[in-house]
Structures are given as C-alpha cells and as structure tokens.
Design a protein around this motif. Structure first.
Motif, mmCIF file in Angstrom:
data_model
loop_
_atom_site.group_PDB
_atom_site.id
_atom_site.type_symbol
_atom_site.label_atom_id
_atom_site.label_comp_id
_atom_site.label_asym_id
_atom_site.label_seq_id
_atom_site.Cartn_x
_atom_site.Cartn_y
_atom_site.Cartn_z
ATOM 1 N N VAL A 97 -16.188 -16.758 32.283
ATOM 2 C CA VAL A 97 -17.179 -16.406 31.271
ATOM 3 C C VAL A 97 -17.533 -14.929 31.296
ATOM 4 O O VAL A 97 -17.752 -14.310 30.244
ATOM 5 N N ASP A 98 -17.571 -14.328 32.481
ATOM 6 C CA ASP A 98 -18.065 -12.959 32.623
ATOM 7 C C ASP A 98 -17.390 -11.932 31.711
ATOM 8 O O ASP A 98 -18.068 -11.040 31.185
ATOM 9 N N PRO A 99 -16.059 -11.986 31.507
ATOM 10 C CA PRO A 99 -15.450 -10.994 30.601
ATOM 11 C C PRO A 99 -16.043 -11.027 29.193
ATOM 12 O O PRO A 99 -16.156 -9.989 28.541
ATOM 13 N N TYR A 100 -16.429 -12.213 28.724
ATOM 14 C CA TYR A 100 -17.026 -12.329 27.399
ATOM 15 C C TYR A 100 -18.452 -11.770 27.374
ATOM 16 O O TYR A 100 -18.936 -11.311 26.344
ATOM 17 N N MET A 101 -19.127 -11.831 28.512
ATOM 18 C CA MET A 101 -20.523 -11.413 28.603
ATOM 19 C C MET A 101 -20.688 -9.939 28.988
ATOM 20 O O MET A 101 -21.795 -9.416 29.005
ATOM 21 N N GLN A 102 -19.568 -9.252 29.304
ATOM 22 C CA GLN A 102 -19.653 -7.905 29.855
ATOM 23 C C GLN A 102 -20.473 -6.925 29.005
ATOM 24 O O GLN A 102 -21.242 -6.131 29.545
ATOM 25 N N PRO A 103 -20.348 -6.931 27.672
ATOM 26 C CA PRO A 103 -21.174 -6.001 26.888
ATOM 27 C C PRO A 103 -22.669 -6.190 27.111
ATOM 28 O O PRO A 103 -23.438 -5.231 27.034
ATOM 29 N N LEU A 104 -23.085 -7.428 27.396
ATOM 30 C CA LEU A 104 -24.501 -7.687 27.654
ATOM 31 C C LEU A 104 -24.908 -7.157 29.019
ATOM 32 O O LEU A 104 -25.998 -6.598 29.187
ATOM 33 N N TYR A 105 -24.025 -7.311 30.018
ATOM 34 C CA TYR A 105 -24.276 -6.717 31.334
ATOM 35 C C TYR A 105 -24.395 -5.191 31.204
ATOM 36 O O TYR A 105 -25.270 -4.566 31.818
ATOM 37 N N ASP A 106 -23.504 -4.596 30.411
ATOM 38 C CA ASP A 106 -23.502 -3.139 30.249
ATOM 39 C C ASP A 106 -24.829 -2.650 29.672
ATOM 40 O O ASP A 106 -25.389 -1.644 30.129
ATOM 41 N N ALA A 107 -25.329 -3.360 28.654
ATOM 42 C CA ALA A 107 -26.589 -2.964 28.040
ATOM 43 C C ALA A 107 -27.740 -3.080 29.038
ATOM 44 O O ALA A 107 -28.566 -2.167 29.164
ATOM 45 N N LEU A 108 -27.796 -4.180 29.754
ATOM 46 C CA LEU A 108 -28.863 -4.365 30.747
ATOM 47 C C LEU A 108 -28.848 -3.259 31.793
ATOM 48 O O LEU A 108 -29.892 -2.722 32.171
ATOM 49 N N ASN A 109 -27.657 -2.936 32.285
ATOM 50 C CA ASN A 109 -27.544 -1.920 33.335
ATOM 51 C C ASN A 109 -27.891 -0.524 32.841
ATOM 52 O O ASN A 109 -28.133 0.372 33.637
ATOM 53 N N ASP A 110 -27.920 -0.337 31.519
ATOM 54 C CA ASP A 110 -28.378 0.928 30.961
ATOM 55 C C ASP A 110 -29.893 1.078 31.041
ATOM 56 O O ASP A 110 -30.412 2.192 31.015
ATOM 57 N N PHE A 111 -30.599 -0.064 31.116
ATOM 58 C CA PHE A 111 -32.051 -0.045 31.040
ATOM 59 C C PHE A 111 -32.755 -0.371 32.351
ATOM 60 O O PHE A 111 -33.919 -0.029 32.537
ATOM 61 N N LEU A 112 -32.058 -1.060 33.248
ATOM 62 C CA LEU A 112 -32.663 -1.480 34.508
ATOM 63 C C LEU A 112 -31.750 -1.098 35.669
ATOM 64 O O LEU A 112 -30.522 -1.156 35.528
ATOM 65 N N PRO A 113 -32.310 -0.749 36.832
ATOM 66 C CA PRO A 113 -31.473 -0.467 38.003
ATOM 67 C C PRO A 113 -30.638 -1.690 38.371
ATOM 68 O O PRO A 113 -31.090 -2.835 38.228
#
Length: 335
Positions: free
Chosen positions: A198-214
């Motif tokens: 599942v993670d490859p499909y969710m990666q853009p969401l991880y990327d956005a979160l990591n832009d805003f939170l440590p």
C-alpha cells in the motif's frame, strides 16, 4: 510601504521605463535575490528588462508589462517588510496572481490577504486566488471538493489545513486516504505484506505530511493512530469523528466507494475530496465517483466546490504549459 514610482521628465519619449524607489536597501537586496536571480525570473516571465540603480529599479518594456512587473515588485517588497522571505515559488505565484487580476480588470494586490497556515516546520500560504478561496472554504465548510489538474496544490493545501487544525486542537486526528488504483498495476503484483504493498500508493500523502511536521513527530503520531494513512477500501464500516479527513485522487473512486466514504463523516469532522477528472484510471465503463458526487452534491448546504486550472499550477512553469497543451488538444480533437 514607502515605495515611490518616479517618471523622469528628461527621458526621451522613445525610452519608456518605470522607476521604483525602495527605502530599505537590505530588503532590496533580498528582493533582487542572489546574483539578481529574482529579477531575472521576473524579466524572463514578463518580457521586461529591470535595471538596478542604487536603491531604485528601472523597469523597461511595454506599458502593460511594466505596470504588472511594478505591481509584482511592490508586492514582493511588502512581503519582505512583513518578515517573510521571497523564493522562486513566491515570485511565480505573484506573477500568476498578477496576470489573473490584470485579465479581470481588478486591482493587483498580492499577498495582502494575511491567509497563512502555521505548521510545525514552516508557514504555508496560498499563491493564487483559486487557492485562497479553496483554503477559506476548507475552514468554513464540513465538506470541501478540490478539482483540477496536477500541481495546483489541491492535496498539499488540504493536508496543510488539516495539520493547522490538528495543531490548534480543532480536530483530534488526521486521516489521509487514496484509492489503491494505478494505470496498469494492481496491489497483488507488488512484493511484501499489505503495508508494503500500500505504501507506494500513499507516498504523496507521506511527502506532504513530512513537509509540515518533523519526521519523528509524524512517526509518533502514526503509532498513536492520531495520524492515519490508509487505502480507501480500509474506510468501510468506520465512523470518522473529530478528524480532518482527506481523500486524494478521488477520480479513481467508484460511485459506491465515494458514497461509502462520504457517509463516514462523523461529529466534529471535516472532509476534503481532491481529484483530477482528466486522470481517471478506472476500468473502461466504470463511472468515476468524483464526477457523480460533483453532479449530485452541487448546492448542498455545507459542501463547497473549488476548481483549479493551469493558471494555478505551482510546480515548474513548464507543467502549466503542458497542461494547457493537453487542454487545447482535447478541445480540438475531443481526445
């Protein structure tokens, strides 16, 4: 702001220029950028020449381009006066907003809304009028739709709003979801357990979160289930209360999946649906749940729809031109 525009009376009529005077030389240095790269970006995109003369900038070119460039420079200087920086993305956003204002005959007032999203890592602000309206609607409505081409900030801004509301305590958790559908590929063909598939499909969401939170905070919050990232199929049977919920790539949800997801909305929650109607990867003959929801929910109280175009693209400027070329082709060929 202290910026004055001067028109030298002794200039020959065939040399047309607008001169801006900036009182703070330190801010002027930041405005110009290292090796004047900010000025070069404005020159390239607006077809003008900008010459620096002490604490003045002379803009040379057609009257319309000069006026627009002057408005952009004034706005960027005001941004610096407020303590914010100026980068390539900010300049591109200012140029886009300036063009939109010029096309509609409105006064060009960039970065004047004060609309800024505070996250743990950096402040985020919308760069176009459509993005401003989108962010405002996400705060005002329980359910918001962001529809438009790639690169317009639909998901990025939605996650930024979610993080802002989470930090302020307005919601207790963030839930991010996507349909696990891609062109020519299915989960079963990927190695590993379900999470690894599942993670490859969710990666853009991880990327956005990591832009805003440590990163460590993201990991801790995920372990505590206060941030969840999961495929759309995992939402069935749940009631999502006191949460900020984002469904990304919603054009790849079926009609039944979309109805299922929308009815998960619980007390104290906000929900955002984002998608691009031109990138549907569902099997032929299967209708898109995004298009159906758009048709059915228009006019429903508490639901907002925001639309983006190539003018709102905040990635590389070439992305906007690519989208415009495809739109022109579709208009002429129907494909």
């Amino acid at each position: 702001m202290g910026i004055s525009a001067l028109t030298p009376p002794t200039k020959p009529e065939d040399i047309v220029e607008t001169i801006l005077e900036f009182p703070d030389n330190r801010l002027l240095i930041d405005l110009c950028g290292e090796y004047d790269r900010n000025l070069a970006q404005i020159e390239h995109q607006m077809g003008v020449h900008i010459l620096r003369r002490g604490n003045r900038l002379a803009i040379i070119g057609d009257v319309g381009a000069r006026e627009q460039a002057a408005a952009v420079l004034r706005s960027l200087y005001a941004r610096l006066e407020s303590g914010r920086g100026v980068g390539a993305g900010d300049i591109d956003g200012a140029l886009r907003m300036g063009r939109t204002a010029e096309a509609t005959g409105e006064q060009i007032e960039l970065f004047s809304s004060g609309m800024e999203l505070r996250t743990r890592k950096k402040p985020i602000e919308p760069r176009t009028e459509a993005q401003k309206a989108y962010v405002a609607n996400l705060f005002q409505n329980e359910l918001g739709f962001g529809i438009g081409p790639a690169g317009t900030g639909k998901t990025y801004l939605a996650v930024a709003v979610g993080v802002t509301m989470f930090i302020s305590g307005a919601v207790e958790k963030i839930i991010l979801s996507r349909p696990a559908v891609e062109a020519g590929e299915r989960l079963g063909f990927l190695p590993g357990d379900m999470k690894e598939k599942v993670d490859p499909y969710m990666q853009p969401l991880y990327d956005a979160l990591n832009d805003f939170l440590p990163a460590k905070q993201v990991q801790k919050l995920m372990e505590e289930k206060r941030i969840e990232i999961a495929p759309l199929a995992f939402m069935r049977g749940r009631t999502l209360a006191n949460a900020f919920v984002v469904l990304d790539e919603a054009q790849n949800a079926t009609t039944m999946q979309m109805k299922m997801f929308l009815t998960r909305l619980g007390e104290g929650s906000r929900m955002v649906i984002t998608g691009d109607r031109t990138q549907i990867d569902l099997p032929r003959g299967v209708p898109s749940g995004l298009q159906e929801a758009e048709r059915i929910l228009q006019g429903v109280k508490g639901v907002s729809f925001n639309y983006f175009t190539s003018r709102d693209v905040v990635r590389h400027p070439l992305v906007a031109r690519i989208i415009e070329a495809y739109e022109a082709n579709e208009a002429t060929t129907g494909r």
